[in-house]
Design a protein around this motif. Structure first.
Motif, PDB file in Angstrom:
ATOM      1  N   ARG A   1       0.846  -1.209   0.000  1.00 17.15           N
ATOM      2  CA  ARG A   1       0.000   0.000   0.000  1.00 17.15           C
ATOM      3  C   ARG A   1       0.874   1.249   0.000  1.00 17.15           C
ATOM      4  O   ARG A   1       0.601   2.225  -0.711  1.00 17.15           O
ATOM      5  CB  ARG A   1      -0.932   0.000   1.202  1.00 17.15           C
ATOM      6  CG  ARG A   1      -2.028  -1.055   1.080  1.00 17.15           C
ATOM      7  CD  ARG A   1      -2.924  -1.050   2.303  1.00 17.15           C
ATOM      8  NE  ARG A   1      -3.768   0.111   2.369  1.00 17.15           N
ATOM      9  CZ  ARG A   1      -4.245   0.637   3.494  1.00 17.15           C
ATOM     10  NH1 ARG A   1      -3.916   0.108   4.659  1.00 17.15           N
ATOM     11  NH2 ARG A   1      -5.020   1.689   3.459  1.00 17.15           N
TER      12      ARG A   1
ATOM     13  N   ALA B   1     -11.386  -9.460  -5.195  1.00 21.76           N
ATOM     14  CA  ALA B   1     -11.731  -8.774  -3.944  1.00 21.76           C
ATOM     15  C   ALA B   1     -10.649  -7.757  -3.570  1.00 21.76           C
ATOM     16  O   ALA B   1     -10.947  -6.622  -3.186  1.00 21.76           O
ATOM     17  CB  ALA B   1     -11.907  -9.797  -2.817  1.00 21.76           C
ATOM     18  N   LEU B   2      -9.385  -8.165  -3.698  1.00 14.50           N
ATOM     19  CA  LEU B   2      -8.283  -7.259  -3.351  1.00 14.50           C
ATOM     20  C   LEU B   2      -8.210  -6.084  -4.315  1.00 14.50           C
ATOM     21  O   LEU B   2      -7.952  -4.944  -3.906  1.00 14.50           O
ATOM     22  CB  LEU B   2      -6.957  -8.005  -3.419  1.00 14.50           C
ATOM     23  CG  LEU B   2      -6.506  -8.805  -2.210  1.00 14.50           C
ATOM     24  CD1 LEU B   2      -5.112  -9.338  -2.487  1.00 14.50           C
ATOM     25  CD2 LEU B   2      -6.501  -7.953  -0.959  1.00 14.50           C
TER      26      LEU B   2
ATOM     27  N   GLU C   1     -10.761  -3.609  -3.277  1.00 11.11           N
ATOM     28  CA  GLU C   1     -10.518  -2.906  -2.019  1.00 11.11           C
ATOM     29  C   GLU C   1      -9.269  -2.017  -2.056  1.00 11.11           C
ATOM     30  O   GLU C   1      -9.230  -0.968  -1.433  1.00 11.11           O
ATOM     31  CB  GLU C   1     -10.405  -3.923  -0.880  1.00 11.11           C
ATOM     32  CG  GLU C   1     -10.445  -3.269   0.485  1.00 11.11           C
ATOM     33  CD  GLU C   1     -10.518  -4.265   1.633  1.00 11.11           C
ATOM     34  OE1 GLU C   1     -10.785  -5.464   1.398  1.00 11.11           O
ATOM     35  OE2 GLU C   1     -10.292  -3.832   2.771  1.00 11.11           O
ATOM     36  N   LEU C   2      -8.267  -2.449  -2.816  1.00 13.50           N
ATOM     37  CA  LEU C   2      -6.983  -1.732  -2.774  1.00 13.50           C
ATOM     38  C   LEU C   2      -6.809  -0.715  -3.894  1.00 13.50           C
ATOM     39  O   LEU C   2      -5.833   0.032  -3.908  1.00 13.50           O
ATOM     40  CB  LEU C   2      -5.828  -2.728  -2.824  1.00 13.50           C
ATOM     41  CG  LEU C   2      -5.775  -3.768  -1.690  1.00 13.50           C
ATOM     42  CD1 LEU C   2      -4.545  -4.651  -1.842  1.00 13.50           C
ATOM     43  CD2 LEU C   2      -5.770  -3.079  -0.323  1.00 13.50           C
TER      44      LEU C   2
ATOM     45  N   LYS D   1      -8.219   2.053  -4.489  1.00 16.11           N
ATOM     46  CA  LYS D   1      -8.155   3.461  -4.034  1.00 16.11           C
ATOM     47  C   LYS D   1      -6.790   3.805  -3.448  1.00 16.11           C
ATOM     48  O   LYS D   1      -6.424   4.977  -3.361  1.00 16.11           O
ATOM     49  CB  LYS D   1      -9.267   3.762  -3.029  1.00 16.11           C
ATOM     50  CG  LYS D   1      -9.191   2.979  -1.748  1.00 16.11           C
ATOM     51  CD  LYS D   1     -10.364   3.338  -0.832  1.00 16.11           C
ATOM     52  CE  LYS D   1     -10.343   2.577   0.486  1.00 16.11           C
ATOM     53  NZ  LYS D   1     -10.150   1.127   0.353  1.00 16.11           N
TER      54      LYS D   1
END
Ligand code: NAP
Length: 255
Positions: A133, A172-173, A176-177, A179
């Motif tokens: 991240r 899914a990742l 979610e990631l 952004k």
């Protein structure tokens, strides 16, 4: 200009087959590669090959099923190597037993395959998530044709379930990631000649023929066939690609 300069790339299961080829490809594109494998010697050999060819690599032993070890490895890599920006979740096993064998064997297959192929992907991803991240990193998961279908050639339900799971986890990742600027994609290899299927190829040429007859490009894949797509998904060339799976299967799924 190499495509992966200034990146640090972690590749699991990189002591053999597809992972070893991807590690070499990432290094050729300028990445510093962290070679991880359950087999320390195999990992060290891959890293040495990379260094001998002028690339940058270090190796560590890691069993992806051991969650605490994955967390400790992420810390060790951050301290000793630097901030990771590419993670290729490649480590995996395959077994070709169906659901109707002896109960103990069926249960063992289920537990081992899910532990490595699916829980292992979770464990390593979760451990490196902070670094990925922070670096707006890229995750490349190794799925399969069996991310979509089961095969009539002998294969285990656990393998099919694990690879469907890898694709689901990828989506899914990615959702979610995104952004955070982290891109998450998968590669779906077809039949690739590696040590994973060496015994099957030697013992059962008919099975190989069934596969090749179903493959428009008419040949089995080589580990090197996976490298270009793996570089693409790790590099800025795929800057607007996330949640996808790139099939590298000689066209298998088209027929
Ligand atoms: P491979 O040659 O057997 O390489 C896999 C590597 O992962 C081996 O070095 C293996 O070590 C290591 N490994 C096994 N368990 C591990 C664990 N718990 N933690 C860390 N490393 C572990 O297999 P491959 O064919 O390159 O497969 C790589 C990936 O591609 C797998 O996810 C596989 O499912 C996928 N795939 C392969 C094919 C194909 O046709 N080859 C097709 C579709 C998808 P050991 O050898 O010591 O067990």
């Amino acid at each position: 200009m190499p495509l992966l300069s200034n990146h640090i790339a972690v590749v699991t299961g990189a002591g053999s087959g597809i992972g070893r080829a991807i590690a070499g490809g990432y290094a050729r594109e300028g990445a510093r590669v962290v070679v991880l494998d359950i087999n320390q010697q195999a990992a060290a050999t891959t890293a040495k090959e990379i260094r001998d060819a002028g690339g940058k690599a270090e190796s560590f032993a890691l069993d992806v099923t051991r969650r605490d070890d994955c967390i400790a490895m992420a810390k060790q890599v951050a301290d000793k190597v630097g901030p990771v920006s590419i993670l290729c979740n490649n480590a995996g096993i395959a077994r070709r037993n169906g659901m109707l064998g002896a109960a103990e064997a069926v249960i063992n297959d289920w537990e081992d395959i899910i532990a490595i192929n699916l829980n292992g992907v979770f464990n390593v991803t979760h451990a490196f998530l902070g670094a990925l991240r922070a670096s707006k990193g890229r995750i490349v998961n190794i799925g399969s044709i069996q991310s979509f279908v089961h095969l009539r050639t002998p294969s285990s339900p656990a393998y099919t379930a694990s690879k469907h799971g890898v694709l689901g986890f990828t989506k899914a990742l990615a959702a979610e990631l995104g952004k955070d600027g982290v891109r998450v994609n998968a590669i779906g290899p077809g039949f690739i000649e590696t040590p994973l299927n060496e015994k099957v190829r030697a013992a059962n040429p008919d099975l190989v023929k069934v596969f090749i007859d179903h493959t428009p490009l008419g040949r089995p894949g080589k580990p090197e066939d996976i490298v270009g797509p793996a570089i693409f998904l790790a590099s800025d060339m795929s800057a607007y690609v996330s949640g996808s799976i790139v099939m590298v299967d000689g066209g298998y799924r088209t027929i």
